[in-house]
Enzyme design. Structure first.
Site, PDB file in Angstrom:
ATOM      1  CB  SER A   1    -113.254   6.639 -14.348  1.00 22.38           C
ATOM      2  OG  SER A   1    -111.778   6.925 -13.320  1.00 22.38           O
TER       3      SER A   1
ATOM      4  CG  ASP B   1    -107.899   0.328 -12.645  1.00 25.78           C
ATOM      5  OD1 ASP B   1    -107.854   1.167 -11.819  1.00 25.78           O
ATOM      6  OD2 ASP B   1    -108.958   0.833 -12.830  1.00 25.78           O
TER       7      ASP B   1
ATOM      8  CG  HIS C   1    -108.052   3.710 -14.701  1.00 22.80           C
ATOM      9  ND1 HIS C   1    -109.879   2.955 -13.439  1.00 22.80           N
ATOM     10  CD2 HIS C   1    -108.671   5.083 -14.937  1.00 22.80           C
ATOM     11  CE1 HIS C   1    -110.282   4.310 -14.126  1.00 22.80           C
ATOM     12  NE2 HIS C   1    -110.031   5.202 -14.057  1.00 22.80           N
TER      13      HIS C   1
END
Length: 729
Positions: A599, A674, A706
């Site tokens: 991320s 995601d 995600h």
């Protein structure tokens, strides 16, 4: 001198012999077999009598789920409030919530995940006295919440709000205009859920006569779509509203419904005129102790001005009682607490560190409760009887957490749980006891009963000694904390060396980091799955290093917010400089330093490899943001303002702008579904790398979000990353 060398050599041989007898951690241990499963206190709830607490248990052999009540002092189970063996028509439940009188329990089943925090589910009210089971709705619903007297439940369904009367089964409709991707009543939209961290956007007044709720009009918000491949002949699409930086947000309005007067088309729902002038977001609503006063927090779009307003239902007027400003941004928390006189407790960074403040009911500051060059990290509550405020902070070091109490006037502070490591408290309803959850890098989570009066430990509830014993059977190395000086800043760091570390050899380094605003990766706490993976890599001869750069948290406002408008600039400089400093050590191979992250950490890993091409030889980026132009309004604009206002901040620090500098080996990974960091980020970076004629490796996990998990997905991902590290570093 010769004797010393002989002793050291003998000790090394003995240690090596012991090490050879240890087990090696495998990816199957971590991601498949549950080898390091931990005991926890699941869904701990303090009973109102202050003498007992409830915990959800599940017997794997009998498949029976229970809510069991324990005595704080003795630790003994005193009764079972709920057991699936006693409930006809309910074979299992996933979570529980006691009603106001604790005679009723709300049980959830058939939960379906929507986004990170939101779910749809089937809910039942179970009366522990009559053993009667009542279904709240035949439909899947969201966020069911008891009224203060326990006679009703408000919930969201199909973007509208409803009130269910438990005794009669009558349903009162609160709103009528909910429509997917257009209007939402009482439940947050995607960006509020993700970035303001709440789903239930409605609240009962203290007397149960009013229900306040936020209405989201997202008709002008641009839509984002994701293909879902599944197993059918044609793929489907998920389409939802997602405001990217600089784009239109949902228009939010606040409404108050008078319970029992359903009316027609929300005619009885008062629209609240906040009168704030600066109001753009409504990140929190909460009724005060006065059933006629609703507290409303509003933020301007830049999120640097937060206003607290009181709305009076008797006059239908609002008044701003307090304003919190910051040159960068103001954090939104759940720490607002009303005392019996309607004065309130608040936390703020206004003196440079996060601290606790006490205001009277008009918003006038009475006093600053805590102060010092350290951060309050959690606020636990206020005990009227002893006039004490309970909180968690980093007074015992920025990588540690301690539990403290202080009088409301800021005097007579007490340390209640400050053993080096991470202490976190859950207080009994009457603040007589607290259950302390403690861990460190060497001690797995330990749960003890402590006295709130002085912090004295009364007894151990669970200590995970079996996990500790099992963990010690493996070849593991200590996490060594240190500080590193780069770019005129002192950064927290840790290092994990191979168990058979030999200072005369040179080792490759694998750096792990997240680096996001206000985050912390270097912490004195028991590790999770990634930490077991790091130990496995150390077994393979890699040194693991983690550095928290400027912009991360718990070292004061200025340290955290100095990255404002420049996400990825100073953090990248710090990671590159830290790697260069590490490379000067005799036992580190400066030509073999890699970095990874997920991320925000993936954004960083990409940037570090591209911009630090002569420092890093490889990087792995999982689900990375590659341009903040692609990310949501609330998070991105909090730190960057809009792309229209700050185009250079967005573009100059984007990995896409630096692909031409790539020299090392790069692995790029993303899930195609995601909803948070869209796979668009990775596709745009791939195209830029291709056009720059740069070779790299990449993987897309179909229909994964995600977190990239489900079935063997995590095992496959970590096998892929491990193989890449072994081959390239």
């Amino acid at each position: 001198m010769k004797l010393q060398h002989f002793a050291i050599a003998f000790l090394f041989l003995a240690t090596s012999s012991l090490t050879a007898q240890k087990k090696s951690i495998t990816l199957e241990d971590i991601w498949k077999d549950g080898t390091f499963r931990m005991e926890r206190l699941d869904r701990l709830h303090s009973m109102q009598n202050g003498k007992e607490y409830a915990v959800q248990n599940f017997d794997r052999e009998t498949r029976v789920g229970t809510v069991d009540i324990y005595d704080y002092k003795s630790g003994d189970k005193v009764r079972t409030a709920v057991s699936t063996t006693d409930i006809d028509g309910l074979d299992y439940f996933i979570s529980y919530e006691f009603g106001p009188k604790e005679e009723q329990v709300l049980l959830s089943t058939k939960l379906q995940s929507i986004f990170r925090r939101s779910t749809l589910g089937e809910y039942y009210v179970y009366n522990t006295l009559s053993r009667k089971l009542t279904k709240v709705s035949d439909d899947l619903i969201q966020e069911p919440t008891f009224s203060p007297d326990g006679t009703k439940i408000a919930y969201g369904k199909d973007n509208d709000l409803y009130i269910f009367e438990i005794a009669t089964g009558n349903v009162e409709r609160v709103s009528y205009d909910g429509k997917k991707n257009e209007i939402i009543n009482g439940i947050t939209d995607w960006v509020y859920e993700e970035e303001f961290a709440f789903v239930r956007a409605f609240d009962w007044s203290a007397d149960g006569k009013h229900l306040a709720y936020i209405r989201f009009d997202e008709r002008d918000v641009p839509e984002f779509s994701m293909d879902v491949y599944g197993k059918d002949l044609y793929q489907t699409q998920t389409v939802f509203k997602y405001p990217k930086a600089g784009e239109a947000n949902a228009k939010v309005t606040l409404h108050v419904h008078k319970v029992g007067q359903e009316g027609v088309r929300q005619a009885n729902n008062a629209t609240v005129d906040l009168g704030t002038g600066e109001g753009y977001y409504i990140p929190r609503i909460e009724w005060s102790k006065d059933p006629n006063i609703l507290a409303v927090q509003t933020l301007n779009r830049h999120q640097d001005i937060l206003q607290l307003s009181f709305y009076d239902t008797t006059t239908n007027t609002s008044k701003v009682v307090m304003t919190d400003k910051d040159d960068a941004y103001v954090d939104v928390t759940d720490n607002l607490t009303f005392l019996e006189d309607n004065s309130f407790i608040w936390t703020s960074e206004q003196d440079g560190f996060n601290h606790i403040y006490h205001y009277d009911k008009t918003g006038k500051l009475k006093n600053q409760v805590t102060s010092g060059n350290w951060e309050v990290t959690d606020y636990y509550g206020y005990d009227e009887k002893t006039n004490r405020v309970f909180y968690q902070s980093v007074e015992n070091g920025s990588i540690n957490r301690g539990v403290y109490a202080v009088k409301l006037d800021g005097k007579k502070k007490q340390a209640l749980a400050t053993e080096a490591g991470t202490n976190s408290a859950d207080f009994s309803a009457d603040f007589t006891y607290f259950i302390n959850s403690y861990s460190s890098t060497t001690i797995p989570w330990r749960f003890t009963l402590n006295s709130a009066k002085d912090g004295k430990e009364i007894k151990t509830i669970k200590d995970n000694q079996e996990l500790k014993k099992q963990y010690n059977e493996y070849e593991v190395s200590p996490r060594e904390f240190f500080e590193i000086e780069v770019n005129n800043a002192t950064l927290n760091a840790y290092m994990i060396k191979p168990a058979d570390f030999d200072a005369s050899k040179k080792y490759p380094v694998f750096m792990t980091q997240y680096s996001g605003p206000g985050s912390q990766s270097v912490a004195n706490t028991w590790g999770g799955s990634n930490d077991y993976w790091f130990q496995m890599l150390a077994q393979e001869g890699y040194i693991i290093v983690c550095v928290d750069p400027r912009g991360t948290g718990l070292k004061g406002r200025d340290f955290k917010k100095m990255t404002q408008k420049e996400l990825g600039k100073y953090e990248v400089e710090d990671q590159i400089s830290a790697a260069q400093e590490l490379g000067k050590r005799d036992y580190i191979d400066a030509d073999r330093i890699g970095i990874w992250g997920w991320s925000y950490g993936g954004f960083m890993a990409s940037n570090c490899l591209f911009q630090g091409a002569d420092t890093f030889s490889m990087a792995i980026a999982v689900a990375p943001v590659t341009s903040w132009r692609f990310y949501d309004t609330i998070y991105t604009e909090r730190y960057m303002q809009t792309p229209q206002e700050n185009p250079s901040g967005y573009d100059e620090n984007s990995p896409v702008s630096h692909v031409d500098k790539l020299k090392g080996d790069f692995l790029l990974v993303h899930g195609s579904s995601d909803d948070n960091v869209h796979v668009q980020n990775t596709m745009v970076l791939i195209e830029a790398l291709v056009q720059a004629n740069k070779q790299f490796d990449w993987a897309i996990y179909p229909d994964k979000n995600h977190g990239i998990y489900g079935g063997n997905t995590r095992l496959h991902l970590y096998n892929k990353m491990t193989d890449f590290i072994k081959e390239k570093l």
